[in-house]
Design a protein around this motif. Structure first.
Motif, mmCIF file in Angstrom:
data_model
loop_
_atom_site.group_PDB
_atom_site.id
_atom_site.type_symbol
_atom_site.label_atom_id
_atom_site.label_comp_id
_atom_site.label_asym_id
_atom_site.label_seq_id
_atom_site.Cartn_x
_atom_site.Cartn_y
_atom_site.Cartn_z
ATOM 1 N N UNK A 1 -16.722 -2.856 7.898
ATOM 2 C CA UNK A 1 -15.860 -2.169 8.868
ATOM 3 C C UNK A 1 -15.537 -0.758 8.398
ATOM 4 N N UNK A 2 -15.531 0.163 9.348
ATOM 5 C CA UNK A 2 -15.101 1.518 9.057
ATOM 6 C C UNK A 2 -13.575 1.518 8.972
ATOM 7 N N UNK A 3 -13.059 1.603 7.749
ATOM 8 C CA UNK A 3 -11.625 1.403 7.536
ATOM 9 C C UNK A 3 -10.752 2.464 8.211
ATOM 10 N N UNK A 4 -11.059 3.758 7.993
ATOM 11 C CA UNK A 4 -10.206 4.754 8.655
ATOM 12 C C UNK A 4 -10.252 4.639 10.181
ATOM 13 N N UNK A 5 -11.404 4.275 10.699
ATOM 14 C CA UNK A 5 -11.485 4.154 12.156
ATOM 15 C C UNK A 5 -10.661 2.960 12.653
ATOM 16 N N UNK B 1 -3.471 3.899 -8.146
ATOM 17 C CA UNK B 1 -4.869 3.712 -7.750
ATOM 18 C C UNK B 1 -5.558 5.074 -7.753
ATOM 19 N N UNK B 2 -4.863 6.071 -7.216
ATOM 20 C CA UNK B 2 -5.332 7.456 -7.296
ATOM 21 C C UNK B 2 -6.665 7.689 -6.604
ATOM 22 N N UNK B 3 -7.495 8.596 -7.163
ATOM 23 C CA UNK B 3 -8.761 8.956 -6.514
ATOM 24 C C UNK B 3 -9.695 7.765 -6.256
ATOM 25 N N UNK B 4 -9.541 6.688 -7.048
ATOM 26 C CA UNK B 4 -10.348 5.488 -6.773
ATOM 27 C C UNK B 4 -10.121 4.971 -5.364
ATOM 28 N N UNK B 5 -8.920 5.217 -4.846
ATOM 29 C CA UNK B 5 -8.587 4.743 -3.510
ATOM 30 C C UNK B 5 -9.504 5.382 -2.472
ATOM 31 N N UNK B 6 -9.934 6.617 -2.756
ATOM 32 C CA UNK B 6 -10.816 7.302 -1.801
ATOM 33 C C UNK B 6 -12.156 6.582 -1.723
ATOM 34 N N UNK B 7 -12.631 6.109 -2.876
ATOM 35 C CA UNK B 7 -13.882 5.326 -2.867
ATOM 36 C C UNK B 7 -13.709 4.046 -2.058
ATOM 37 N N UNK B 8 -12.513 3.450 -2.183
ATOM 38 C CA UNK B 8 -12.273 2.173 -1.501
ATOM 39 C C UNK B 8 -12.160 2.312 0.014
ATOM 40 N N UNK B 9 -12.009 3.562 0.465
ATOM 41 C CA UNK B 9 -11.978 3.784 1.916
ATOM 42 C C UNK B 9 -13.346 3.569 2.534
ATOM 43 N N UNK C 1 -17.245 2.447 3.439
ATOM 44 C CA UNK C 1 -18.041 1.236 3.650
ATOM 45 C C UNK C 1 -19.317 1.290 2.825
ATOM 46 N N UNK C 2 -19.806 2.499 2.569
ATOM 47 C CA UNK C 2 -20.945 2.678 1.667
ATOM 48 C C UNK C 2 -20.738 3.984 0.910
ATOM 49 N N UNK C 3 -21.288 4.087 -0.330
ATOM 50 C CA UNK C 3 -20.913 5.147 -1.273
ATOM 51 C C UNK C 3 -21.031 6.577 -0.733
ATOM 52 N N UNK C 4 -22.022 6.851 0.147
ATOM 53 C CA UNK C 4 -22.142 8.253 0.542
ATOM 54 C C UNK C 4 -21.549 8.559 1.911
ATOM 55 N N UNK C 5 -20.612 7.691 2.343
ATOM 56 C CA UNK C 5 -19.922 7.973 3.594
ATOM 57 C C UNK C 5 -18.994 9.177 3.397
ATOM 58 N N UNK C 6 -19.012 10.109 4.338
ATOM 59 C CA UNK C 6 -18.180 11.307 4.211
ATOM 60 C C UNK C 6 -16.725 10.983 4.560
ATOM 61 N N UNK C 7 -15.781 11.497 3.763
ATOM 62 C CA UNK C 7 -14.354 11.267 4.005
ATOM 63 C C UNK C 7 -13.632 12.617 4.012
ATOM 64 N N UNK C 8 -13.780 13.379 5.098
ATOM 65 C CA UNK C 8 -13.299 14.753 5.079
ATOM 66 C C UNK C 8 -11.793 14.899 4.836
ATOM 67 N N UNK C 9 -10.982 13.965 5.320
ATOM 68 C CA UNK C 9 -9.536 14.165 5.212
ATOM 69 C C UNK C 9 -8.902 13.404 4.047
ATOM 70 N N UNK C 10 -9.758 12.809 3.186
ATOM 71 C CA UNK C 10 -9.221 11.931 2.147
ATOM 72 C C UNK C 10 -8.295 12.671 1.180
ATOM 73 N N UNK C 11 -8.606 13.925 0.882
ATOM 74 C CA UNK C 11 -7.766 14.687 -0.046
ATOM 75 C C UNK C 11 -6.366 14.884 0.521
#
Ligand code: TRP
Length: 444
Positions: free
Chosen positions: A243-247, A400-408, A410-420
């Motif tokens: 599942x796309x978590x942010x979506x 959890x810190x920056x690791x949390x961004x990875x946990x967002x 679904x697959x490692x190279x998914x772009x997460x533009x607003x994660x920061x």
């Protein structure tokens, strides 16, 4: 602990279940009465706070749940380590306390379906409705029986399990709720004289804004999105990796906000159209609205629909509160779902009894000047939930810190533009904002 954990059957199912948790009495009752009390700018302030705090914290809870595949206690142990599981225990306790008075109020909504349908509320002025309401809630036995019935219904869904119980029920009830709500909103905004109410609700009036408007709005955001005690965390622990978590999070937040908005549209213009006071506070739902239905053409039918709507919304929320408690015993102590659910339901019900009685025969026994029900409400939603939310933000932001961004992802190279930006909000903006509400609620 068993290796195969149950999952939601589909994305639609997860979104309906999580929206079912979020959409509840908070949307149908709390939001419209607060918007009515605080006037035009409440809506815009609420929307802004949903986008900044609400969405960020929903995503934070989703990360904790999905990455750990555990209910709160286990999730904090796995994601954050020593000491943090206590936060899961706080969440379970919060769910327990909220549920104990939630079933009492939910029981009233069920009773009101019957009162409406029997015509007991026809032709009334607010004074008469006030008398009917008080006559009902002060009765010693009947409201307790309704609360008990409601507890049984919630327990039955939870016993059915995640996909066969909660998901199936939500997929049926949530679309029904939307249809009923749209019918009611259309009825309300097309009443002659609805325009004044529409602009009262929608057009910002900054002159009426005080500190209290902001505190009311932010605690409404928390309650409405079921935040701060691990309900969203628990539901997302059954969310599959694909599942796309942010979506999913955005969808749930959007649906909850849309329902609050529609509830405002269904209620506020109608109250204006029949010339009643919109700033009645909590009594808007059970006293003002029956008087509105009594004066509206076909009002009995719309009234019955309205209270059915409330009961549906309350049921899917109560289910999520119970699931938080039950999943702890299932996940951490390997207990069987059915007996644990029955036991938890009995304990919650036992704590609900004094809340119900505090409206009537026990109304003289106040604690700090509050009835038992008000006190339970204040302790859980005014104190425990904000503390939980604050600590969840700090936990995900710093521990959890920056690791949390990875946990967002679904697959490692998914772009997460607003994660920061998300992490920044969790680290700085949310803690400061929530600490401020807590202070306000103690001063108030
Ligand atoms: N969100 C629900 C409502 O608006 C109530 C609710 C369900 C809740 N689960 C929760 C509130 C968890 C706080 C925490 O009525």
């Amino acid at each position: 602990m068993s290796g195969t954990r149950e999952n939601w059957g589909s994305r639609f199912g997860f979104v309906m279940a999580a929206a079912g948790s979020a959409v509840g009495l908070g949307n149908m009752w709390g939001f419209p009465y607060k918007a009515g009390e605080h006037g035009g700018a409440f809506l815009i302030i609420y929307l802004a706070l949903v986008m900044v705090f609400g969405l960020s914290l929903v995503v934070a809870e989703f990360v904790l749940g999905r990455a750990s595949q555990r209910s709160p206690v286990g999730a904090f142990r796995i994601m954050a380590g020593r000491g943090w599981p206590a936060l899961g225990v706080l969440g379970i306790a919060t769910a327990f306390v909220i549920l104990s008075f939630y079933i009492v109020v939910a029981g009233w909504t069920v009773a009101y379906i019957g009162l409406m349908a029997r015509g007991a509320l026809a032709g009334g002025q607010p004074e008469a409705m006030n008398d009917i309401f008080n006559a009902f809630v002060t009765r010693p036995i009947a409201p307790i029986v309704y609360a008990g019935g409601f507890m049984i219904a919630s327990a039955a869904v939870v016993i059915g399990g995640v996909s066969r119980g909660i998901e199936r029920t939500s997929k049926l009830l949530m679309p029904m709720l939307f249809v009923i709500l749209i019918v009611l909103a259309l009825r309300s905004v097309t009443l002659p004289g609805a325009g004044v109410g529409l602009s009262y609700f929608l057009v910002p009036d900054w002159s009426a804004v005080t500190g209290a408007t902001w505190t009311a709005a932010i605690s409404q955001v928390f309650f409405s999105l079921s935040l701060g005690m691990g309900a969203m965390l628990t539901y997302s622990s059954y969310m599959p990796r694909e599942h796309n978590l942010p979506r999913n999070a955005s969808l749930v937040v959007t649906l909850d906000t849309l329902v609050a908005l529609l509830a405002g549209l269904a209620i506020i213009p109608a109250v204006f159209a029949v010339g009643l006071q919109v700033d009645a506070g909590p009594s808007l739902t059970f006293i003002t609205l029956p008087a509105v239905f009594a004066q509206m053409p076909g009002g009995v039918y719309f009234g019955v629909l309205f209270f059915i709507l409330l009961a549906i919304a309350a049921l899917t929320s109560a289910v999520s509160l119970l699931e938080v408690v039950v999943s702890y015993f299932v996940d951490e102590h390997n207990m069987r779902r059915a007996p644990v659910t029955v036991l938890c339901a009995l304990l919650v019900f036992a704590l609900g009894v004094p809340s119900s009685l505090s409206m009537g025969v026990w109304s003289d026994n106040t604690i700090f000047g509050q009835s038992f029900l008000d006190l339970m409400n204040f302790i859980s939603t005014g104190v425990m939930m904000p503390i939980g939310g604050l600590l969840i933000a700090l936990c995900v932001g710093w521990v959890v810190g920056p690791k949390a961004i990875e946990a967002l992802k679904s697959h490692p190279d998914q772009a997460m533009p607003l994660a920061g930006l998300w992490l920044f909000i969790l680290r700085f903006v949310a803690p400061v904002g929530i600490a401020w509400i807590l202070l306000q609620s103690f001063i108030g």
